[in-house]
Design an enzyme around this catalytic site. Structure first.
Site, PDB file in Angstrom:
ATOM      1  N   LYS A  69       0.814  -1.188   0.000  1.00 54.57           N
ATOM      2  CA  LYS A  69       0.000   0.000   0.000  1.00 54.57           C
ATOM      3  C   LYS A  69       0.864   1.261   0.000  1.00 54.57           C
ATOM      4  CE  LYS A  69      -3.170  -2.361   3.136  1.00 54.57           C
ATOM      5  NZ  LYS A  69      -3.684  -2.360   4.527  1.00 54.57           N
ATOM      6  N   GLY A  70       2.083   1.136   0.497  1.00 61.91           N
ATOM      7  CA  GLY A  70       2.901   2.295   0.831  1.00 61.91           C
ATOM      8  C   GLY A  70       3.239   3.229  -0.310  1.00 61.91           C
ATOM      9  N   GLU A  74       8.070   1.949  -5.627  1.00 61.73           N
ATOM     10  CA  GLU A  74       8.142   1.522  -4.219  1.00 61.73           C
ATOM     11  C   GLU A  74       8.182   2.737  -3.303  1.00 61.73           C
ATOM     12  OE1 GLU A  74       8.015  -0.627  -2.035  1.00 61.73           O
ATOM     13  OE2 GLU A  74       8.946  -2.535  -2.519  1.00 61.73           O
ATOM     14  N   ASP A  75       7.726   2.579  -2.082  1.00 62.41           N
ATOM     15  CA  ASP A  75       7.855   3.657  -1.106  1.00 62.41           C
ATOM     16  C   ASP A  75       9.281   3.734  -0.566  1.00 62.41           C
ATOM     17  OD1 ASP A  75       7.639   1.214   0.206  1.00 62.41           O
ATOM     18  OD2 ASP A  75       6.101   1.855   1.632  1.00 62.41           O
ATOM     19  N   ASP A  93      14.753  -0.945   1.704  1.00 61.66           N
ATOM     20  CA  ASP A  93      15.478  -1.069   2.967  1.00 61.66           C
ATOM     21  C   ASP A  93      16.532  -2.180   2.805  1.00 61.66           C
ATOM     22  OD1 ASP A  93      16.124  -1.121   5.669  1.00 61.66           O
ATOM     23  OD2 ASP A  93      14.226  -1.931   6.336  1.00 61.66           O
ATOM     24  N   LYS A 108      17.509   3.188   1.805  1.00 55.50           N
ATOM     25  CA  LYS A 108      18.410   3.122   2.975  1.00 55.50           C
ATOM     26  C   LYS A 108      19.657   2.339   2.565  1.00 55.50           C
ATOM     27  CE  LYS A 108      14.705   2.746   6.481  1.00 55.50           C
ATOM     28  NZ  LYS A 108      14.063   1.794   7.414  1.00 55.50           N
ATOM     29  N   PHE A 139      13.575   4.374  11.075  1.00 57.56           N
ATOM     30  CA  PHE A 139      12.218   3.927  10.750  1.00 57.56           C
ATOM     31  C   PHE A 139      11.384   5.167  10.471  1.00 57.56           C
ATOM     32  CE2 PHE A 139       7.838   2.760  11.659  1.00 57.56           C
ATOM     33  CZ  PHE A 139       7.700   1.693  10.787  1.00 57.56           C
ATOM     34  N   VAL A 140      10.764   5.207   9.296  1.00 60.54           N
ATOM     35  CA  VAL A 140      10.010   6.399   8.893  1.00 60.54           C
ATOM     36  C   VAL A 140       8.543   6.073   8.633  1.00 60.54           C
ATOM     37  CG1 VAL A 140      12.026   7.579   7.916  1.00 60.54           C
ATOM     38  CG2 VAL A 140      10.658   6.086   6.455  1.00 60.54           C
ATOM     39  N   ASP A 148       3.619   3.362   6.840  1.00 60.30           N
ATOM     40  CA  ASP A 148       2.824   3.185   8.055  1.00 60.30           C
ATOM     41  C   ASP A 148       3.639   2.743   9.249  1.00 60.30           C
ATOM     42  OD1 ASP A 148       3.303   0.504   6.998  1.00 60.30           O
ATOM     43  OD2 ASP A 148       1.846  -0.157   8.486  1.00 60.30           O
ATOM     44  N   ARG A 153      -0.244   6.630   7.313  1.00 62.68           N
ATOM     45  CA  ARG A 153      -0.004   6.653   5.864  1.00 62.68           C
ATOM     46  C   ARG A 153      -0.438   7.970   5.235  1.00 62.68           C
ATOM     47  NH1 ARG A 153       1.307   1.439   4.094  1.00 62.68           N
ATOM     48  NH2 ARG A 153       0.289  -0.285   5.160  1.00 62.68           N
TER      49      ARG A 153
HETATM   50  P1  5GP Z   1      12.900  -4.369   2.184  1.00 66.86           P
HETATM   51  O1  5GP Z   1      12.376  -5.611   1.541  1.00 66.86           O
HETATM   52  O2  5GP Z   1      13.717  -3.509   1.231  1.00 66.86           O
HETATM   53  O3  5GP Z   1      13.655  -4.666   3.458  1.00 66.86           O
HETATM   54  O4  5GP Z   1      11.672  -3.532   2.683  1.00 66.86           O
HETATM   55  C1  5GP Z   1      10.764  -2.994   1.826  1.00 66.86           C
HETATM   56  C2  5GP Z   1       9.437  -2.721   2.505  1.00 66.86           C
HETATM   57  O5  5GP Z   1       9.531  -2.678   3.930  1.00 66.86           O
HETATM   58  C3  5GP Z   1       8.953  -1.353   2.091  1.00 66.86           C
HETATM   59  O6  5GP Z   1       8.197  -1.413   0.911  1.00 66.86           O
HETATM   60  C4  5GP Z   1       8.155  -0.919   3.291  1.00 66.86           C
HETATM   61  O7  5GP Z   1       6.834  -1.393   3.186  1.00 66.86           O
HETATM   62  C5  5GP Z   1       8.817  -1.600   4.462  1.00 66.86           C
HETATM   63  N1  5GP Z   1       9.759  -0.688   5.140  1.00 66.86           N
HETATM   64  C6  5GP Z   1      11.103  -0.687   5.103  1.00 66.86           C
HETATM   65  N2  5GP Z   1      11.630   0.304   5.842  1.00 66.86           N
HETATM   66  C7  5GP Z   1      10.574   0.967   6.364  1.00 66.86           C
HETATM   67  C8  5GP Z   1      10.456   2.123   7.218  1.00 66.86           C
HETATM   68  O8  5GP Z   1      11.415   2.772   7.654  1.00 66.86           O
HETATM   69  N3  5GP Z   1       9.182   2.514   7.510  1.00 66.86           N
HETATM   70  C9  5GP Z   1       8.072   1.860   7.057  1.00 66.86           C
HETATM   71  N4  5GP Z   1       6.906   2.337   7.418  1.00 66.86           N
HETATM   72  N5  5GP Z   1       8.142   0.781   6.260  1.00 66.86           N
HETATM   73  C10 5GP Z   1       9.380   0.338   5.923  1.00 66.86           C
END
Ligand code: 5GP
Length: 181
Positions: free
Chosen positions: A48-49, A104-105, A108, A136, A157-158, A164, A170
Site C-alpha cells: 500500500k505504501g 516503491e515507497d 530497505d 536506505k 524507521f520512517v 505506516d 499513511r
Molecule cells: P525491504 O524488503 O527492502 O527490506 O523492505 C521494503 C518494505 O519494507 C517497504 O516497501 C516498506 O513497506 C517496508 N519498510 C522498510 N523500511 C521501512 C520504514 O522505515 N518505515 C516503514 N513504514 N516501512 C518500511
C-alpha cells in the site's frame, strides 16, 4: 508546526517536508520521461505504501503509461522487517515484452526489490526498473540498487507519505522519522 507526531505508542519528528518531496518527485518524473521517451511504460505501484508517491509521480509524467498494482508484504505490525515476502495481490496484466517501472515507497534490505526483479524477469518483460521514494543504503543487501531514488536516508524507521506504523500514519503529507529523544 507539526514537527512531531505521535503514532500509537511512538513519537516521530519531521524528516522531509511535503514541499521538498514534491520538488524531488518532479525531478524524478522528468528523468523518467527522458529515459523512456517514445516508449509505453507499465507503472507497477507496490501497495500500500507507494500509493501516494505513484499518484504524484504519474501526474507529473508525460509518457503514455498503464497503471497497475501489486501488493506484497514483508513487514509485520512492528518496525522491523519480518524477512518474508508474501504476494497478497498480483497484477492481472501480461507483462511480457513491456517496459515496467516498479514504484516503491522505500527500499530497505532490498529483499522486496530482489523478489520483484526475479518475478519480472521470469515474466520476460522488455525492461524492468525500480523507482523508490526512499532508499536506505546502509541496510541494503541486494545486488543492484534502485534505478531511481528520491532520497537516501540513514537506517531510520520512517512513516508518512504512504508509509505506516502498524497501519497508521499513511496519510501524513510529510515524512517523519522515529524520535529517539
Ligand atoms: P525491504 O524488503 O527492502 O527490506 O523492505 C521494503 C518494505 O519494507 C517497504 O516497501 C516498506 O513497506 C517496508 N519498510 C522498510 N523500511 C521501512 C520504514 O522505515 N518505515 C516503514 N513504514 N516501512 C518500511
Amino acid at each position: 508546526m507539526d514537527t512531531k507526531v505521535t503514532v500509537k505508542d511512538k513519537v516521530f519528528k519531521k524528516m522531509l517536508s511535503k514541499e521538498v518531496i514534491d520538488a524531488r518527485i518532479a525531478e524524478l518524473a522528468k528523468q523518467i520521461d527522458q529515459d523512456y521517451e517514445g516508449k509505453e511504460l507499465v507503472v507497477l505501484c507496490v501497495l500500500k505504501g507507494a500509493m501516494p508517491f505513484a499518484a504524484d509521480l504519474i501526474r507529473k509524467m508525460h509518457l503514455r503509461i498503464r497503471l497497475d498494482f501489486i501488493r506484497l508484504s514483508s513487514y509485520g505490525a512492528g518496525t522491523e522487517s519480518s524477512g518474508k515476502i508474501q504476494e497478497l495481490v498480483s497484477t492481472g496484466q501480461d507483462l511480457s515484452g513491456k517496459h515496467v517501472l516498479v514504484v516503491e515507497d522505500i527500499v530497505d534490505s532490498g529483499l522486496t526489490l530482489e523478489y520483484l526483479r526475479k518475478d519480472l524477469s521470469s515474466r520476460q518483460v522488455a525492461s524492468a526498473a525500480i523507482a523508490t521514494l526512499l532508499f536506505k543504503p546502509g541496510n541494503f543487501k541486494g545486488n543492484l540498487a534502485p534505478e531511481y531514488k528520491g532520497f537516501e536516508i540513514a537506517n531510520e524507521f520512517v512513516v508518512g507519505f504512504g508509509m505506516d506504523y502498524a497501519e497508521e500514519a499513511r496519510q501524513l503529507d510529510s515524512i517523519y522519522q522515529l524520535d529517539e529523544a
